[in-house]
Design an enzyme around this catalytic site. Structure first.
Site, PDB file in Angstrom:
ATOM      1  N   GLN A   1      -5.497 -14.310  -0.578  1.00  0.00           N
ATOM      2  CA  GLN A   1      -4.541 -13.214  -0.740  1.00  0.00           C
ATOM      3  C   GLN A   1      -3.127 -13.750  -0.921  1.00  0.00           C
ATOM      4  OE1 GLN A   1      -5.738  -9.925  -0.850  1.00  0.00           O
ATOM      5  NE2 GLN A   1      -3.749  -9.763  -1.792  1.00  0.00           N
TER       6      GLN A   1
ATOM      7  N   HIS B   1       0.205  42.014  -9.221  1.00  0.00           N
ATOM      8  CA  HIS B   1      -1.089  41.451  -8.842  1.00  0.00           C
ATOM      9  C   HIS B   1      -2.048  42.579  -8.443  1.00  0.00           C
ATOM     10  CE1 HIS B   1       1.021  37.652  -8.845  1.00  0.00           C
ATOM     11  NE2 HIS B   1      -0.075  36.991  -8.466  1.00  0.00           N
TER      12      HIS B   1
ATOM     13  N   GLU C   1      -4.793  -2.859   2.426  1.00  0.00           N
ATOM     14  CA  GLU C   1      -5.394  -2.731   1.101  1.00  0.00           C
ATOM     15  C   GLU C   1      -6.828  -3.256   1.135  1.00  0.00           C
ATOM     16  OE1 GLU C   1      -4.636  -4.435  -3.445  1.00  0.00           O
ATOM     17  OE2 GLU C   1      -3.650  -5.365  -1.723  1.00  0.00           O
ATOM     18  N   HIS C   2      -7.003  -4.464   1.643  1.00  0.00           N
ATOM     19  CA  HIS C   2      -8.325  -5.066   1.810  1.00  0.00           C
ATOM     20  C   HIS C   2      -8.573  -5.296   3.300  1.00  0.00           C
ATOM     21  CE1 HIS C   2      -6.729  -6.634  -2.090  1.00  0.00           C
ATOM     22  NE2 HIS C   2      -7.919  -6.253  -2.518  1.00  0.00           N
TER      23      HIS C   2
ATOM     24  N   GLN D   1       9.408  -2.244 -19.974  1.00  0.00           N
ATOM     25  CA  GLN D   1       9.361  -1.707 -21.341  1.00  0.00           C
ATOM     26  C   GLN D   1       7.969  -1.181 -21.687  1.00  0.00           C
ATOM     27  OE1 GLN D   1      10.164  -4.823 -20.483  1.00  0.00           O
ATOM     28  NE2 GLN D   1       9.350  -6.367 -21.886  1.00  0.00           N
TER      29      GLN D   1
ATOM     30  N   ASP E   1     -12.906  -8.379  -5.839  1.00  0.00           N
ATOM     31  CA  ASP E   1     -11.859  -8.575  -6.842  1.00  0.00           C
ATOM     32  C   ASP E   1     -12.449  -8.771  -8.237  1.00  0.00           C
ATOM     33  OD1 ASP E   1      -9.692  -8.277  -5.224  1.00  0.00           O
ATOM     34  OD2 ASP E   1      -9.217 -10.395  -5.042  1.00  0.00           O
TER      35      ASP E   1
ATOM     36  N   HIS F   1      -1.564 -14.595  -4.397  1.00  0.00           N
ATOM     37  CA  HIS F   1      -1.182 -13.554  -5.353  1.00  0.00           C
ATOM     38  C   HIS F   1       0.305 -13.591  -5.659  1.00  0.00           C
ATOM     39  CE1 HIS F   1      -4.523 -11.121  -6.575  1.00  0.00           C
ATOM     40  NE2 HIS F   1      -4.976 -11.016  -5.360  1.00  0.00           N
TER      41      HIS F   1
ATOM     42  N   TYR G   1      -1.872  -0.916 -17.642  1.00  0.00           N
ATOM     43  CA  TYR G   1      -0.936  -2.043 -17.673  1.00  0.00           C
ATOM     44  C   TYR G   1      -1.604  -3.251 -17.032  1.00  0.00           C
ATOM     45  CZ  TYR G   1       2.958  -5.140 -17.261  1.00  0.00           C
ATOM     46  OH  TYR G   1       3.755  -6.247 -17.391  1.00  0.00           O
TER      47      TYR G   1
ATOM     48  N   GLU H   1       1.678  41.336   0.329  1.00  0.00           N
ATOM     49  CA  GLU H   1       2.612  40.301  -0.145  1.00  0.00           C
ATOM     50  C   GLU H   1       3.682  40.883  -1.068  1.00  0.00           C
ATOM     51  OE1 GLU H   1       0.590  36.924  -1.820  1.00  0.00           O
ATOM     52  OE2 GLU H   1       0.153  36.095   0.158  1.00  0.00           O
TER      53      GLU H   1
ATOM     54  N   SER I   1       0.372  -7.060  -2.592  1.00  0.00           N
ATOM     55  CA  SER I   1      -1.025  -7.082  -2.173  1.00  0.00           C
ATOM     56  C   SER I   1      -1.171  -7.614  -0.753  1.00  0.00           C
ATOM     57  CB  SER I   1      -1.828  -7.950  -3.143  1.00  0.00           C
ATOM     58  OG  SER I   1      -3.204  -7.749  -2.963  1.00  0.00           O
TER      59      SER I   1
ATOM     60  N   ASN J   1       4.721  -6.313 -10.948  1.00  0.00           N
ATOM     61  CA  ASN J   1       5.749  -6.744 -10.004  1.00  0.00           C
ATOM     62  C   ASN J   1       6.592  -5.550  -9.556  1.00  0.00           C
ATOM     63  OD1 ASN J   1       7.586  -6.190 -12.084  1.00  0.00           O
ATOM     64  ND2 ASN J   1       7.721  -8.343 -12.723  1.00  0.00           N
TER      65      ASN J   1
END
Length: 420
Positions: free
Chosen positions: A245, A405, A312-313, A176, A346, A248, A114, A400, A223, A199
């Site tokens: 940053q 088994h 994250e960074h 969607q 990036d 974003h 995506y 067991e 982010s 988002n």
């Protein structure tokens, strides 16, 4: 003691979750017709066909500038080189006499990517997601991205997709798109794993479909970047990294941890001056409201706070950045020294920019070659192997209380003993 400092901004997701669930249910029921309806509603475009045509691909090739194409090719080459180095070579191990075990890396056959196309067309993310998928050997790489109001996909997204080896591209955005890839429609194939940012609606959709229908790369939030700086750091560099940053999105977060009060004050001045000339000033200003500038006693305290935050960074631009880098425990991607800006990772250094956010770096890795593979284990037992581990298997199965088994092994032990 840092609980409040490392807490991310929270949002009310109750109504969001219900909205997402309704859209996903509709996509599952009506397929393409529902996708087309939501494209009209959310992306304000009337489409007759979801798939990007070869004519549109050729048009994108003509439109894109030579400089951008060359930049995409440079970035792709570096991303490819770095991810090719991650190839797994399983080794056959004899764990006991006559017992051989090994592991094989097998690509996920069909993956979905995506790519957001809202306020900024993230064509760099196409390279980051499709390149390792192609290296891994995924036989089908499906890409969904929202078109503009003229029904066109940004030409750089299409060219990047061709460079990186995407199989099929579809005009679908938001929830969607996630639903279409998770369930499959008349046009869009069902995939086994979905990758990519988006988002809060996209993130919620990914998490919902991951419960039953398709795996996802990782949970994610807005982010973020954390910069560890000292008196040797340049205030203009640090401010630029924080603002890069912030632009974003309004829910992004930038954190500065520094041992120098003078630097902190100078960074605040730089933030004010650099913000004024940013085209995305309004977005960055809102993000700065979520951001933090923190003064600590020494760099050891700084790295401990960073590890608690799990960014994250992480940019470490201190005099002792090499020593501090050895103490990093929780981070998505780390940038060392005064010249290693986050922008390099990036776009073109070669590392992947699809990373865990919102504290998920405590337990998750960023996207890498293994993200597109499954590790399948194999084992082979000879008659010698049955003799060497058979009695242990019988005993453990018996204790067991799993008689079936035990019996599976007992029959083989008997065969080996009767036919040495």
């Amino acid at each position: 003691m840092w609980t409040e400092i490392v807490k991310r901004p929270q949002m009310d997701t109750a109504s969001l979750s219900s909205t997402v669930s309704g859209i996903l249910s509709d996509i599952r029921s009506r397929g393409d017709a529902a996708v087309l309806d939501y494209e009209a509603k959310f992306d304000h475009v009337e489409l007759s066909d979801l798939r990007v045509s070869e004519a549109e691909m050729k048009e994108a090739e003509r439109i894109i500038s030579d400089n951008l194409r060359q930049s995409l090719e440079i970035a792709h080459a570096n991303i490819q080189r770095f991810h090719e180095s991650q190839r797994f070579n399983g080794e056959k191990i004899e764990t006991a006499p006559g017992v051989t075990c090994w592991q094989k890396s097998i690509a996920i056959e069909r993956v979905g990517l995506y790519i957001p196309g809202g306020s900024a067309p993230l064509f760099s993310t196409v390279l980051m997601l499709a390149t390792p998928a192609r290296i891994a050997g995924c036989s089908e790489i499906i890409l969904c991205t929202p078109p503009n109001r003229q029904g066109k996909v940004h030409p750089a997204i299409l060219v990047a997709a061709r460079i990186a080896g995407v199989s099929q591209i579809y005009k679908a955005g938001g929830v969607q798109a996630i639903g279409a890839m998770a369930y499959g429609t008349e046009s869009i194939p069902k995939v086994y794993k979905i990758f990519g940012p988006g988002n809060q609606y996209v993130m919620a959709a990914k998490q919902q479909v991951s419960l039953h229908d398709a795996a996802i790369d990782m949970p994610a939030g807005p982010s973020e970047v954390c910069v560890i700086a000292d008196a040797t750091s340049r205030a203009d560099f640090v401010a630029a990294d924080l603002l890069s940053q912030c632009e974003h999105g309004p829910d992004s977060q930038s954190v500065l941890i520094t041992t120098s009060e003078e630097l902190l004050n100078n960074v605040m001045k730089e933030l004010d001056s650099q913000l004024e000339v940013l085209p995305r000033k309004e977005i960055a200003s809102k993000s700065l409201a979520n951001s933090l500038l923190i003064l600590v006693s020494d760099t050891d305290e700084a790295i401990r706070l960073s590890n608690a935050y799990a960014p994250e960074h992480l940019i470490i631009c201190t005099a002792d950045y090499e020593e501090l880098s050895e103490k990093v425990v929780n981070a998505g991607s780390v940038f060392l020294g005064h010249y290693s800006c986050e922008s390099a990772g990036d776009y073109a250094s070669g590392t992947n920019h699809t990373l865990p956010t919102h504290g998920y770096a405590l337990a998750y890795s960023g996207v890498n070659l293994d993200s597109y593979c499954r590790k399948v284990t194999f084992q082979y037992l000879s008659a010698e192997g049955i003799a060497s581990i058979g009695p242990a298997v019988e005993e453990m199965a018996s204790q067991e209380e799993l008689a079936g088994h035990k019996n599976a092994m007992t029959l083989r032990i008997k065969q080996v003993r009767e036919n040495p």
